[in-house]
Design a protein around this motif. Structure first.
Motif, PDB file in Angstrom:
ATOM      1  N   ARG A 287      -1.047   6.123   5.468  1.00 52.89           N
ATOM      2  CA  ARG A 287      -1.534   5.755   6.801  1.00 52.89           C
ATOM      3  C   ARG A 287      -1.481   6.950   7.748  1.00 52.89           C
ATOM      4  N   GLU A 288      -0.432   7.748   7.650  1.00 54.28           N
ATOM      5  CA  GLU A 288      -0.336   8.939   8.493  1.00 54.28           C
ATOM      6  C   GLU A 288      -1.472   9.908   8.194  1.00 54.28           C
ATOM      7  N   LEU A 289      -1.807  10.060   6.927  1.00 57.94           N
ATOM      8  CA  LEU A 289      -2.906  10.956   6.555  1.00 57.94           C
ATOM      9  C   LEU A 289      -4.246  10.422   7.051  1.00 57.94           C
ATOM     10  N   LEU A 290      -4.410   9.108   7.043  1.00 59.42           N
ATOM     11  CA  LEU A 290      -5.616   8.514   7.626  1.00 59.42           C
ATOM     12  C   LEU A 290      -5.692   8.821   9.117  1.00 59.42           C
ATOM     13  N   ASP A 291      -4.586   8.615   9.812  1.00 62.42           N
ATOM     14  CA  ASP A 291      -4.557   8.869  11.255  1.00 62.42           C
ATOM     15  C   ASP A 291      -4.884  10.321  11.582  1.00 62.42           C
ATOM     16  N   GLU A 292      -4.451  11.224  10.710  1.00 62.47           N
ATOM     17  CA  GLU A 292      -4.694  12.653  10.928  1.00 62.47           C
ATOM     18  C   GLU A 292      -6.056  13.100  10.403  1.00 62.47           C
ATOM     19  N   HIS A 293      -6.873  12.139   9.949  1.00 61.68           N
ATOM     20  CA  HIS A 293      -8.210  12.407   9.420  1.00 61.68           C
ATOM     21  C   HIS A 293      -8.170  13.353   8.219  1.00 61.68           C
TER      22      HIS A 293
ATOM     23  N   VAL B 153      -8.200   0.641  12.503  1.00 60.51           N
ATOM     24  CA  VAL B 153      -8.457   0.706  11.061  1.00 60.51           C
ATOM     25  C   VAL B 153      -9.432  -0.388  10.645  1.00 60.51           C
ATOM     26  N   VAL B 154     -10.378  -0.003   9.802  1.00 62.15           N
ATOM     27  CA  VAL B 154     -11.295  -0.961   9.190  1.00 62.15           C
ATOM     28  C   VAL B 154     -10.798  -1.219   7.772  1.00 62.15           C
ATOM     29  N   ARG B 155     -10.465  -2.471   7.489  1.00 61.36           N
ATOM     30  CA  ARG B 155      -9.986  -2.835   6.157  1.00 61.36           C
ATOM     31  C   ARG B 155     -11.012  -3.705   5.440  1.00 61.36           C
ATOM     32  N   ARG B 156     -11.091  -3.502   4.144  1.00 63.34           N
ATOM     33  CA  ARG B 156     -11.934  -4.348   3.302  1.00 63.34           C
ATOM     34  C   ARG B 156     -11.071  -4.878   2.165  1.00 63.34           C
ATOM     35  N   GLU B 157     -10.951  -6.177   2.083  1.00 65.25           N
ATOM     36  CA  GLU B 157     -10.134  -6.778   1.030  1.00 65.25           C
ATOM     37  C   GLU B 157     -10.792  -6.556  -0.325  1.00 65.25           C
TER      38      GLU B 157
ATOM     39  N   ASP C 150     -13.089   5.227  13.957  1.00 64.56           N
ATOM     40  CA  ASP C 150     -13.928   6.196  14.649  1.00 64.56           C
ATOM     41  C   ASP C 150     -14.219   7.446  13.823  1.00 64.56           C
ATOM     42  N   ALA C 151     -13.794   7.448  12.545  1.00 64.82           N
ATOM     43  CA  ALA C 151     -14.083   8.586  11.664  1.00 64.82           C
ATOM     44  C   ALA C 151     -15.397   8.355  10.926  1.00 64.82           C
ATOM     45  N   GLU C 152     -16.037   9.446  10.540  1.00 61.24           N
ATOM     46  CA  GLU C 152     -17.290   9.328   9.794  1.00 61.24           C
ATOM     47  C   GLU C 152     -17.033   8.658   8.447  1.00 61.24           C
ATOM     48  N   PHE C 153     -17.847   7.660   8.143  1.00 58.47           N
ATOM     49  CA  PHE C 153     -17.756   6.978   6.850  1.00 58.47           C
ATOM     50  C   PHE C 153     -18.987   7.389   6.051  1.00 58.47           C
ATOM     51  N   THR C 154     -18.835   8.454   5.289  1.00 56.67           N
ATOM     52  CA  THR C 154     -19.977   9.052   4.599  1.00 56.67           C
ATOM     53  C   THR C 154     -20.535   8.107   3.540  1.00 56.67           C
TER      54      THR C 154
END
Length: 303
Positions: free
Chosen positions: A135-141, A161-165, A279-283
């Protein structure tokens, strides 16, 4: 001074047509405008690029050298456009992917093979860790996509955070192969109230899982040993020191001297999700990976 790219292409047109007039007609310039641009290019490059004569123009050796470079630049720009199109369509690129150990050991190889088969030019950079560091790595992009897991009692909303089950991982019981329960088809937790238990140490969520399930079944579990990982847990179970609860995925690599038993009744399951920062790019490449993930876990669930 760097040469102007437009003027370089004007020179290339002159080379193609062998005249200022021909280049002017192609580019929709006047012949005098073409001539002026060529002179400016010669000043920029400090070289004579064309020989002017009554019947037209002829490129000098320097002029031919420049045109060859222009053609090479054009090839590179075409390749750049193609690369960008491939990237935007999700057929190339690098996806930074975070996974937790039990998923990595059980299903990550299938994910990697599936991605390489379907999209061989997408590179997967995998980081395996426990949930909090991911989670920390996600936050730090530093990750594009990561896997998370939780139980019903510790699911918290997170607007960032966008989660997909992806998978609901059932809880199973592991007992020694020579334990009497190994021959029982349907086991209720109330049937194991007198057993000793092996749990993960350090406040691991699966320990809380046991206590919550035992409380619902009306007993307090007797803890025999606390261990650090699932392989150690299986070894202790095999030695007859107790039994354990764990997610089914954690029992993927099973010792030959223990068995997995399904539990009857409403037992909480572990939810596994893909997660990304809103808010991060979802390629497109990351979206391709998420699709492969879903296919792999669907195949696993069908077993």
């Amino acid at each position: 001074m760097r040469p102007d790219l437009i003027r370089l292409h004007i020179l290339a047109a002159v080379e193609r047509h062998g005249s200022m007039a021909g280049a002017a007609s192609e580019l929709r310039y006047t012949p005098s405008a073409v001539s002026q641009q060529i002179r400016k290019l010669e000043m920029e490059l400090h070289a004579t690029l064309v020989d002017r004569h009554p019947k037209g123009v002829r490129l000098t050796a320097a002029g031919h050298l420049v045109v060859r470079r222009v053609q090479a630049i054009d090839h590179q720009l075409d390749a750049l456009s193609a690369d960008l199109e491939e990237l935007q369509r999700g057929y190339t690129g690098t996806v930074r992917f975070g996974v937790f150990p039990t998923f990595a050991a059980a299903l990550l190889p299938d994910v990697v093979i599936g991605l390489r088969t379907a999209y061989p030019r997408i590179r997967l950079a995998v980081h395996s860790s426990r949930i909090s560091p991911l989670r920390e790595l996600l936050d730090e992009h530093q990750l594009d996509l990561a896997l998370t897991w939780d139980y019903p009692w510790n699911q918290t909303p997170d607007a960032d955070v966008v989660r997909r089950e992806l998978l609901f991982d059932p809880t199973v019981l592991i007992v020694a192969a020579d334990h009497p329960l190994a021959r029982v088809d349907h086991i209720d937790l109330a049937d194991v109230a007198a057993e000793e238990w092996i749990v993960r140490a350090g406040g691991h969520p699966t320990a809380e899982l046991l206590f919550r399930c035992a409380h619902a079944a009306g007993f307090a579990p007797k803890i025999a040993i606390e261990v650090s990982d699932y392989q150690e847990t299986q070894a202790m179970v095999a030695a007859g020191l107790g039994i354990t609860l764990c997610p089914r995925l954690a029992a993927h690599q099973l010792r030959g001297d223990v068995v997995v038993k399904r539990l009857a009744g409403p037992i909480p399951t572990r939810r596994i999700c893909s997660a990304r920062i809103r808010d991060a790019e979802f390629t497109t490449a990351a979206q391709r990976l998420e699709g492969i993930l879903q296919t792999v876990v669907d195949d696993y669930s069908a077993i």
